[in-house]
Design a protein around this motif. Sequence first.
Motif, PDB file in Angstrom:
ATOM      1  N   LYS A 148       1.248  -4.447   3.752  1.00 40.13           N
ATOM      2  CA  LYS A 148       1.985  -4.825   2.549  1.00 40.13           C
ATOM      3  C   LYS A 148       1.228  -5.933   1.836  1.00 40.13           C
ATOM      4  O   LYS A 148       0.362  -6.604   2.427  1.00 40.13           O
ATOM      5  N   ASP A 187       5.887 -12.139  -5.268  1.00 45.58           N
ATOM      6  CA  ASP A 187       5.844 -10.682  -5.266  1.00 45.58           C
ATOM      7  C   ASP A 187       5.588 -10.180  -3.851  1.00 45.58           C
ATOM      8  O   ASP A 187       4.807 -10.785  -3.093  1.00 45.58           O
ATOM      9  N   TYR A 229       4.852  -6.210  -2.154  1.00 41.58           N
ATOM     10  CA  TYR A 229       4.656  -4.817  -2.556  1.00 41.58           C
ATOM     11  C   TYR A 229       4.245  -3.972  -1.353  1.00 41.58           C
ATOM     12  O   TYR A 229       3.415  -4.376  -0.539  1.00 41.58           O
ATOM     13  N   GLN A 230       4.899  -2.800  -1.241  1.00 40.75           N
ATOM     14  CA  GLN A 230       4.501  -1.785  -0.274  1.00 40.75           C
ATOM     15  C   GLN A 230       4.496  -0.451  -1.007  1.00 40.75           C
ATOM     16  O   GLN A 230       5.487  -0.102  -1.661  1.00 40.75           O
TER      17      GLN A 230
END
Length: 804
Positions: A763, A751, A753-754
């Motif tokens: 991030k 994974d 994610y930002q």
Amino acid sequence: MLVSYKWLGSYVDVSDVTPEELAEKITRTGIEVEGIEQKGATMKNIVVGHVLTCIDHPNSDHLHLCQVDIGEGEPVQIICGAPNVAAGQKVIVAKPGARIGGNVKIKKGKIRGEISNGMICSLQELGIEGKVVPKEYADGIYVLPEDAKVGSDALALLNMDDSVLELSLTPNRADCMSMIGVAYETAAILGKKVKLPKITLAPSGEKASDYISVKVDTPEDAPLYTAKVIKNVKIGPSPLWLQTKLMAAGIRPHNNVVDVTNFILLEYGQPLHAFDYNRLGSKEILVRRAKVGEKIITLDDAERTLTSEHLVITNGQEPVALAGVMGGANSEVTNDTSTILLESAYFDSHVIRKASKDHGLRSEASSRYEKGIDPLRVREASERACALIAEIAGGEVLDGMVVHETLNIEPVTVTIERAKVNQFLGTNLSVETVANILARLQFPYKQDGDAFVVDIPSRRWDITIKEDLYEEIARLYGYDNIPKTLPDGAQTAGGLTPYQKKRRIVREILEGAGLNQAVTYSLTSEEKFAHFTLEKSAPIKLAMPMSEEHAILRLSLLPHLLDAVAYNKARKNDHVALFETGAVFISQGENIQPKEREHLAGVMTGLYVNHPWQGEKRVVDFYVVKGILEALFEKLQVHSRIRYEKANIDGMHPGQTATILLNDETIGFVGKIHPNMEKQYDVKNVFAFELDLEQLLNTETAPLAYEAIPRFPSISRDIALIVDKEKSAGELEQIITEAGGKLLKEVKVFDVYQGDKVEAGKKSVAFTLTYLDPERTLTDDEVTKVHEKVLAALHEKAGAELRK
């Protein structure tokens, strides 16, 4: 060279061989027949019709109701949309049930409420290319001559019951760039005689020399120049037999005079040019080199600037033709022309090639001058053309031919001996067999025992030495009849080198992943030369390139692969996956042989997975292409030594491109083509890769080792790290691998994610870490100790923090 089987039959008897049999015989004697085209083979029920009446369709503003007599009693009604259809015309009619070009079936039906019993056809609808259809019929139906018999077979009338052989000629066989040349070749193969055209000219009370004079300033450029004058010609369409012969050879008919010059070009291989005598503006022809900066408007309406390396035909002052290449618009034959000046000449091939190349004008005439014409046919071809113009254009040919000649034709004599022939070919030919072959070739000879003194005809300028004659004898004797021998000594079995085995693995993996192998040119243009290069190099230019598009040896495989994508896209094939293995060429300095390195490149666009039944689609993206490469690296057992780094490469998208490193050395890249570069190649959303294949395949790998399936369980830990958004997952993975030691068996990113859940400029990257000891069961304390060491290394080297 396109050769009409029926036309060939007018020079040599081919009635006892089919076109297919003749093609096989010609190919077996050294001239490859690339194909045989039979345009009318799949067509039927196409006849000559007579349009009795033609009125506007009541329910259309462009259709016409035509009553057409097709020779079956009562006329039939046919609806036609051609703008040039009219009452009184003889036309081509496809009856109901007929098949026309493209195997299209014609049916009886209704169009806008009116019955149509067939179709009035254009030549294009019969499968004839639009570029060879006469211009007056390019946008409408073709009108047949008035004497065409109603109800007769239109295909036979148009010579579409003919077969056309396409010969692939090597440069030395320029003699076969004419129908008579092919006839000599065919006659030699079949053991027949050649029937040359008979030329008959009516006497005239006037002399050509009273109308024109000829002067040549540079005799070395034009050692033979002849001019004939024909008065009282009536310009008009050519007879159907002449038009169909030209169209079968790929030449568009224009008018009866121009068509005759093109006919002679095909028949004799001798280029001719017809000038409008009254538009010349003088009674003089002066052949000279052009002045620097001098201009001429050629027949294609293009203004061309000349240099002193170009040869021109002038009226004493201004150019009226670019010699051997194209005529000038200021002396073009038009519908008002009444007097013709006919040029037939022998020009130096180098001068013609220079002009043709400089101006991008490669014509049927220039190609023959470049390869070589028969100097002894220059006058004969002109006389034959005059006879035809007089016959079909009603002209009066003035007596005599105005000639400027400095041409010195040295006879070529070659002496051969039967024993030498047999020694060279490995045969045991008799004297009678050699004599028979020379007779079939129509090479005059004198025999002295086993020796033959052969006079080489001027049409075969390619024969100058004994070995040339040995080849001619071998061709006619039959390559299949030459005895076969095996080399002496022990034979050893062949095999593939390790490199070749790996290269086959590469192809198998990529083909298995859905890519098709392509083979593109090794030559590219100056504009594309520097695109996508792995290694910088000076351009390696050809001394005499065939075109500017193929003038420089390539440094990358990708430019031509992108051209292939554009070619497919233009033909509505939007899902393309191609790869190529081939050489690139790196300069080692001037006059030094370039270094060749084998590269591997690929391009992908469109859908990678498309299963409509399951509703599954997968568009090609960076990870699809990267995944295919990872499968390749794993098969080659180098995946553990491969890593990726974000890269800025000219021509590639800066946010979707990675450099590929093997043992910390760059071997290539993978990524998306930059939008600006995509515009240049007229493609969209293309992902590509290029690798130094030699460096990849020459990397040493340890022998394959197998491990027992672990008897003890593994322990997995998931971590989510907060890092700067510029930090790559690959860099974090490398830190984890080094810190994890022997117990860490696998690291996977699951994974990234930002968003608003993490602070700006950061991030979250999540990994799964798998720990295993094959000898025992690990305790939580042991795993925790190693795991904390990993987290500490991440914090120290990458500033990573665990996401809470």
